[in-house]
Design a protein around this motif. Structure first.
Motif, PDB file in Angstrom:
ATOM      1  N   LEU A 157       4.729   8.070  -6.726  1.00 53.51           N
ATOM      2  CA  LEU A 157       4.737   8.051  -5.272  1.00 53.51           C
ATOM      3  C   LEU A 157       3.648   7.133  -4.745  1.00 53.51           C
ATOM      4  CD1 LEU A 157       5.247  11.867  -4.548  1.00 53.51           C
ATOM      5  CD2 LEU A 157       6.991  10.063  -4.597  1.00 53.51           C
ATOM      6  N   LYS A 159       1.634   7.465  -2.254  1.00 50.93           N
ATOM      7  CA  LYS A 159       0.401   8.081  -1.781  1.00 50.93           C
ATOM      8  C   LYS A 159      -0.458   8.627  -2.921  1.00 50.93           C
ATOM      9  CE  LYS A 159       2.212   9.374   2.773  1.00 50.93           C
ATOM     10  NZ  LYS A 159       2.446  10.484   3.720  1.00 50.93           N
ATOM     11  N   ARG A 161      -0.312   7.473  -6.561  1.00 47.40           N
ATOM     12  CA  ARG A 161       0.133   6.730  -7.737  1.00 47.40           C
ATOM     13  C   ARG A 161      -0.800   6.951  -8.929  1.00 47.40           C
ATOM     14  NH1 ARG A 161       3.965   3.047  -6.600  1.00 47.40           N
ATOM     15  NH2 ARG A 161       3.465   1.849  -8.478  1.00 47.40           N
ATOM     16  N   GLN A 197       9.067  -0.001  -2.206  1.00 51.46           N
ATOM     17  CA  GLN A 197       7.947   0.670  -2.865  1.00 51.46           C
ATOM     18  C   GLN A 197       6.674  -0.160  -2.788  1.00 51.46           C
ATOM     19  OE1 GLN A 197       9.428   1.181  -6.800  1.00 51.46           O
ATOM     20  NE2 GLN A 197      10.678   2.975  -6.302  1.00 51.46           N
ATOM     21  N   ASP A 200       5.180   0.069   0.700  1.00 55.77           N
ATOM     22  CA  ASP A 200       4.511   1.357   0.907  1.00 55.77           C
ATOM     23  C   ASP A 200       3.182   1.414   0.159  1.00 55.77           C
ATOM     24  OD1 ASP A 200       6.608   2.150   2.468  1.00 55.77           O
ATOM     25  OD2 ASP A 200       7.648   3.212   0.848  1.00 55.77           O
TER      26      ASP A 200
END
Length: 295
Positions: A157, A159, A161, A197, A200
């Protein structure tokens, strides 16, 4: 020892990791002395790495092969102290049993993990074992035949990683610890991040934030040093008059040099004119018999 992994990855700087949006890293380490390029490469084609790895594995150097497939990562993810610590122990020489290691920070495309698995099964007769997360906590059953342990991990993810990658590396470490024989080769393949990705990740992790890491006293010292530097630059130079100013420029020197022969020529001419001697009788009228005969 994440710093050791950074050296093994040959990631010179963070901007170079973001220079390629469609690349991802590749790792390989083994307890066998493999004939691989020990000098870590910066960038390579996925087909080249796949061909090189399959050629090395054709000799069946190990008893156990662990193939890890991590999706949606980039080389920048492995610069973090949290996410790269466990993997760095194996890549950086912290384990004495690891004799070969290879890392490529930028792979263009994706290394074909399935072709590597098929090659190991057909060439070495390795038995395929699909890993379950719960199985990693327990010891593997003893087996005299070669085997391939394969597991795939979803993209971390945006937020969190570093934590997600650290968990995947913990799983890899547990697999290695629970092996019945210290004879293994780990092939760690990855795929690049998708555009969404990557956007983000950049937005959540690499947004610049202004932090006041220095106290006010340090700022004041820096300001004073800048003021003193400006005063030093504006200070009048000391020294003799001819050391501070230049009175004979190249143009003026060439002009003086050209004037010297002209002045000499003028002097010679004036001297020649002034040295002419004419008697006064040359300008008087002849009054003698000779003048009368001419008439």
């Amino acid at each position: 020892m994440a710093k050791t992994l950074v050296g093994a990855l040959a990631l010179a700087s963070l901007p170079s990791a973001f220079g390629f949006r469609d690349t991802s890293p590749f790792f390989l380490f083994s307890t066998s002395a493999l004939n691989i390029n020990g000098n870590d490469a910066a960038i390579a084609q996925a087909s080249t790495i796949t061909s090189q790895v399959t050629q090395v594995l054709d000799k069946c150097p190990s008893k156990t092969y662990i193939v890890v497939h991590q999706e949606g990562v980039s080389s920048a993810d492995y610069l973090d102290d949290l996410s790269a610590a466990r993997l760095g122990h194996y890549m950086g020489g912290e384990h004495a049993d690891v004799k070969s290691a290879m890392a490529v920070s930028e792979i263009v495309g994706a290394v074909d993990a399935h072709s590597i698995l098929e090659r190991l099964q057909s060439r070495c007769g390795a038995k395929m074992e699909q890993l379950e997360h719960s199985k990693a906590e327990s010891a593997f059953p003893h087996s005299d035949e070669p085997r391939v342990v394969y597991y795939s991990l979803p993209p971390p993810l945006a937020k969190d990683r570093a934590t997600a990658l650290d968990k995947s590396h913990t799983l890899l470490e547990n697999i290695i610890i629970n092996l019945d024989s210290p004879d293994y080769t780990v092939i760690y393949t990855t795929t690049p991040q998708a555009e969404s990705q990557l956007d983000d990740t950049l937005q959540n992790h690499y947004t610049y934030e202004m932090e006041d890491s220095f106290n006010e006293a340090v700022h004041m010292e820096l300001k004073r040093d800048a003021v003193s530097h400006q005063r030093k630059n504006t200070t009048v130079k000391e020294g003799a008059l001819f050391e501070r100013y230049q009175y004979l420029s190249p143009g003026l020197f060439m002009g003086i040099t050209a004037m010297i022969p002209l002045v000499v020529i003028l002097y010679v001419g004036l001297t020649a004119i002034t040295n002419l001697e004419v008697s006064y009788f040359a300008f008087s009228k002849e009054m003698g018999p000779a003048a009368q005969r001419r008439q």
